[in-house]
Each structure stands twice: as structure tokens, then as C-alpha cells.
Design a protein around this motif. Sequence first.
Motif, mmCIF file in Angstrom:
data_model
loop_
_atom_site.group_PDB
_atom_site.id
_atom_site.type_symbol
_atom_site.label_atom_id
_atom_site.label_comp_id
_atom_site.label_asym_id
_atom_site.label_seq_id
_atom_site.Cartn_x
_atom_site.Cartn_y
_atom_site.Cartn_z
ATOM 1 N N LYS A 1 0.835 -1.195 0.000
ATOM 2 C CA LYS A 1 0.000 0.000 0.000
ATOM 3 C C LYS A 1 0.868 1.242 0.000
ATOM 4 O O LYS A 1 2.074 1.191 0.275
ATOM 5 C CB LYS A 1 -0.915 0.024 1.224
ATOM 6 C CG LYS A 1 -0.161 0.168 2.545
ATOM 7 C CD LYS A 1 -1.101 0.283 3.732
ATOM 8 C CE LYS A 1 -0.303 0.468 5.031
ATOM 9 N NZ LYS A 1 -1.175 0.629 6.211
ATOM 10 N N VAL A 2 0.240 2.377 -0.331
ATOM 11 C CA VAL A 2 0.867 3.689 -0.214
ATOM 12 C C VAL A 2 -0.126 4.617 0.449
ATOM 13 O O VAL A 2 -1.303 4.656 0.067
ATOM 14 C CB VAL A 2 1.272 4.252 -1.591
ATOM 15 C CG1 VAL A 2 1.722 5.704 -1.460
ATOM 16 C CG2 VAL A 2 2.381 3.423 -2.205
ATOM 17 N N GLU A 3 0.327 5.355 1.460
ATOM 18 C CA GLU A 3 -0.520 6.317 2.164
ATOM 19 C C GLU A 3 0.092 7.705 2.033
ATOM 20 O O GLU A 3 1.309 7.876 2.157
ATOM 21 C CB GLU A 3 -0.645 5.947 3.649
ATOM 22 C CG GLU A 3 -1.329 4.610 3.893
ATOM 23 C CD GLU A 3 -1.325 4.229 5.360
ATOM 24 O OE1 GLU A 3 -0.626 4.908 6.150
ATOM 25 O OE2 GLU A 3 -2.001 3.244 5.726
ATOM 26 N N LEU B 1 -3.357 -6.378 -7.704
ATOM 27 C CA LEU B 1 -4.333 -5.303 -7.492
ATOM 28 C C LEU B 1 -3.776 -4.248 -6.533
ATOM 29 O O LEU B 1 -3.960 -3.045 -6.731
ATOM 30 C CB LEU B 1 -5.634 -5.885 -6.937
ATOM 31 C CG LEU B 1 -6.548 -6.593 -7.936
ATOM 32 C CD1 LEU B 1 -7.763 -7.161 -7.221
ATOM 33 C CD2 LEU B 1 -6.988 -5.644 -9.044
ATOM 34 N N GLN B 2 -3.099 -4.716 -5.487
ATOM 35 C CA GLN B 2 -2.497 -3.774 -4.541
ATOM 36 C C GLN B 2 -1.411 -2.934 -5.207
ATOM 37 O O GLN B 2 -1.320 -1.719 -4.969
ATOM 38 C CB GLN B 2 -1.917 -4.548 -3.356
ATOM 39 C CG GLN B 2 -2.959 -5.233 -2.489
ATOM 40 C CD GLN B 2 -2.362 -6.259 -1.542
ATOM 41 O OE1 GLN B 2 -1.137 -6.301 -1.345
ATOM 42 N NE2 GLN B 2 -3.192 -7.098 -0.957
ATOM 43 N N ALA C 1 0.514 2.210 -7.721
ATOM 44 C CA ALA C 1 0.913 2.985 -8.895
ATOM 45 C C ALA C 1 -0.037 4.156 -9.133
ATOM 46 O O ALA C 1 0.401 5.256 -9.501
ATOM 47 C CB ALA C 1 0.964 2.073 -10.117
ATOM 48 N N ASP C 2 -1.337 3.943 -8.921
ATOM 49 C CA ASP C 2 -2.315 5.030 -9.106
ATOM 50 C C ASP C 2 -2.032 6.196 -8.171
ATOM 51 O O ASP C 2 -2.105 7.369 -8.564
ATOM 52 C CB ASP C 2 -3.731 4.495 -8.868
ATOM 53 C CG ASP C 2 -4.198 3.578 -9.991
ATOM 54 O OD1 ASP C 2 -3.651 3.688 -11.097
ATOM 55 O OD2 ASP C 2 -5.089 2.750 -9.743
ATOM 56 N N ILE C 3 -1.720 5.887 -6.913
ATOM 57 C CA ILE C 3 -1.442 6.952 -5.941
ATOM 58 C C ILE C 3 -0.151 7.682 -6.298
ATOM 59 O O ILE C 3 -0.080 8.918 -6.246
ATOM 60 C CB ILE C 3 -1.361 6.365 -4.516
ATOM 61 C CG1 ILE C 3 -2.725 5.811 -4.104
ATOM 62 C CG2 ILE C 3 -0.902 7.429 -3.520
ATOM 63 C CD1 ILE C 3 -2.722 5.089 -2.769
ATOM 64 N N LEU C 4 0.873 6.930 -6.691
ATOM 65 C CA LEU C 4 2.147 7.559 -7.044
ATOM 66 C C LEU C 4 2.010 8.429 -8.289
ATOM 67 O O LEU C 4 2.647 9.489 -8.389
ATOM 68 C CB LEU C 4 3.214 6.481 -7.267
ATOM 69 C CG LEU C 4 3.627 5.672 -6.028
ATOM 70 C CD1 LEU C 4 4.590 4.557 -6.421
ATOM 71 C CD2 LEU C 4 4.262 6.569 -4.979
ATOM 72 N N MET C 5 1.170 8.011 -9.228
ATOM 73 C CA MET C 5 1.012 8.761 -10.477
ATOM 74 C C MET C 5 0.302 10.097 -10.275
ATOM 75 O O MET C 5 0.354 10.964 -11.151
ATOM 76 C CB MET C 5 0.262 7.901 -11.503
ATOM 77 C CG MET C 5 1.102 6.776 -12.096
ATOM 78 S SD MET C 5 0.135 5.593 -13.073
ATOM 79 C CE MET C 5 -0.525 6.661 -14.344
ATOM 80 N N LYS C 6 -0.347 10.274 -9.136
ATOM 81 C CA LYS C 6 -0.941 11.584 -8.851
ATOM 82 C C LYS C 6 0.134 12.656 -8.683
ATOM 83 O O LYS C 6 -0.135 13.844 -8.888
ATOM 84 C CB LYS C 6 -1.803 11.497 -7.590
ATOM 85 C CG LYS C 6 -3.055 10.655 -7.769
ATOM 86 C CD LYS C 6 -3.858 10.593 -6.476
ATOM 87 C CE LYS C 6 -5.100 9.737 -6.645
ATOM 88 N NZ LYS C 6 -5.895 9.646 -5.384
#
Length: 306
Positions: free
Chosen positions: A60-62, A180-181, A186-191
Amino acid sequence: MAEFYKITDRLVPVTCKECQKKPEETYLARLTRTETEKSRFLHSIGYGAVFGTSKIHLCKVEAYRRFLYGTYLTPDRRRMEDAFCFVFDDRHLYLVEEGELAGNLLCRLKKIFEQENAGTGSVLTAFLGQLLQKDLLHLEKIEDRLTHLEDEVLSGRIAGFEQKIIGCRKEILKYAHYYLQLQDMADILMKNDYGAFSEEDLRALRLLREKTGRLHQEAIMLREYSTQVREVYQAQIEIRQNKIMKTLTIVTTICLPLTLIAGWYGMNFRRMPELSWKYGYPAVVLLSLCIVALSLYLCRKKKLFF
């Protein structure tokens, strides 16, 4: 164990004291949890408390106010030695672990990493890419195991099949959840909320996410394949049961006339001539043998067996 690297176009080994003297430089550090607690440099920039002591359960990424905090756990193991966490912003990247997983990946990465105007985003993207280097080989090994199971089932060797197929399905499910995780990470980092990623880094992240998506689809296909193998196993069980029922039916059919004869002559009526006939017993034996032979001949002619 602590390792420190200055991020330029390559990863240049430095000492902790050099990091303390020039905190404005871009650094990568690999530490243990104990070392994070003792590191005055880490606490001075406000990262020390976020690591905690809780066990890592997933990838995960927070997002925090000044940095991103992430955890990573291998899909096939559940030990602390096979996990690590990281803290990341536009100037610093910290890898924290108790084992050697991140260390081994970092050892490979520093040999091949070379990029102009590199930053923490470049290093983190390359590091995450190293995590997926051998995943396709792992999935191919699972596919080979499923293929071997299918061949065993088709050849009639089905002992221990349930335990083997359940083990494969559990492993595939772990990989599916794992990918999936990673896609969520990757979605969070791409922000790119902290501006740590360049356009080139973002392109690399998109490619990484697409690769993760393909691996997830591969895991889903393997799960479907495992279902098909299980269906083949069930079909083989049904075929065996049908053969057993067929054999029992044939035996019952052959024995039915003999049961009739035994019941008929077991009535012992007074005026049954065969009871006092000299050749009564041999005649009944011969009649029974003839009936059995005729039944076997008819079954063979109808191709019920043989």
C-alpha cells in the motif's frame, strides 16, 4: 546494515555523516527499524514516528502532509523478513526492513541504474520495476504445475489431487490480490502530489501499472485454468463411478437368472420331479453355467465390457 546513497545520475555510496552535513541533497537510505529510531537525521525531518512497529500485511501507499509512506509484502510469504516499508518525498527515499529483500533488490538496482537528472521518483520507479522482474516466471511455474496435474488426472493418477489443486488456487489468489495492490500503489504515485516524479518517471510508472495489469490478467487466467483442471478431475471421478456402477449392473444382471433358479428349486414342493431325479443337481449346475456363458456372450457382443 545501514546504507546511504547520494542520488545523481547514478547511486553514489555515501556515509550518514555526509547526509547530515548536506540534508538538502537527494538521498536514498536503507535502514532497519532500530536504526530509524536511533537516527537523529531521520527524526529531524519528521519521518521517524511513521514507521511504527506493526506487522506489514499488504502492499500500500498512504499520503501524509509532507511525504508518502508505503509498505510491501511478497505475495507468497508472510514473514517480516520478506517485507519492507518506505518513506518518500522529492528529496529523500528511505527503505526500512528487517530482512534482505530490499537490500538484494537495491544491490541489483545500483549496478544498472543510470539516468540523467535522476531524483527520488526515478529511483523509486526503477526499484518497483525490479520487484516484478521474475513474476512472469513464477506464474509460468504455477501454470506448469497445473498442466502436470491435468496430465496426471487424464492418465488416471488422481491421488492427492485435492490438496495440490487447493494449494495452487490459494497461491494464484495471493498473486491476484498482490497485483491489485500494486496497481493501487501505482495510481497513488502517479498523482504526483509532491512533484517528485518527472514526465519520464510518470511514463515509467504508467508502463509499470500496465505490466501489473497484464500480470493480474495472467493470474485470473490461471485461476480459470485451475477451475477447468478441477472440472476434469470431477469428470474423471464421475467416469470411474459410472464404470463401477456399470460393472455392478452387469454382475447383477448375470446373477439374476441364477437367483431365480435358486429360488425356484428352493421351494421344495413335493411333486417337483427334478428333486428326485438322479441327474437333477448336475442338470441345474449345467443350466446355471449355460446361463452365465450366454449372459457373458451377450454382454461381449453388446460391447458392455472386454
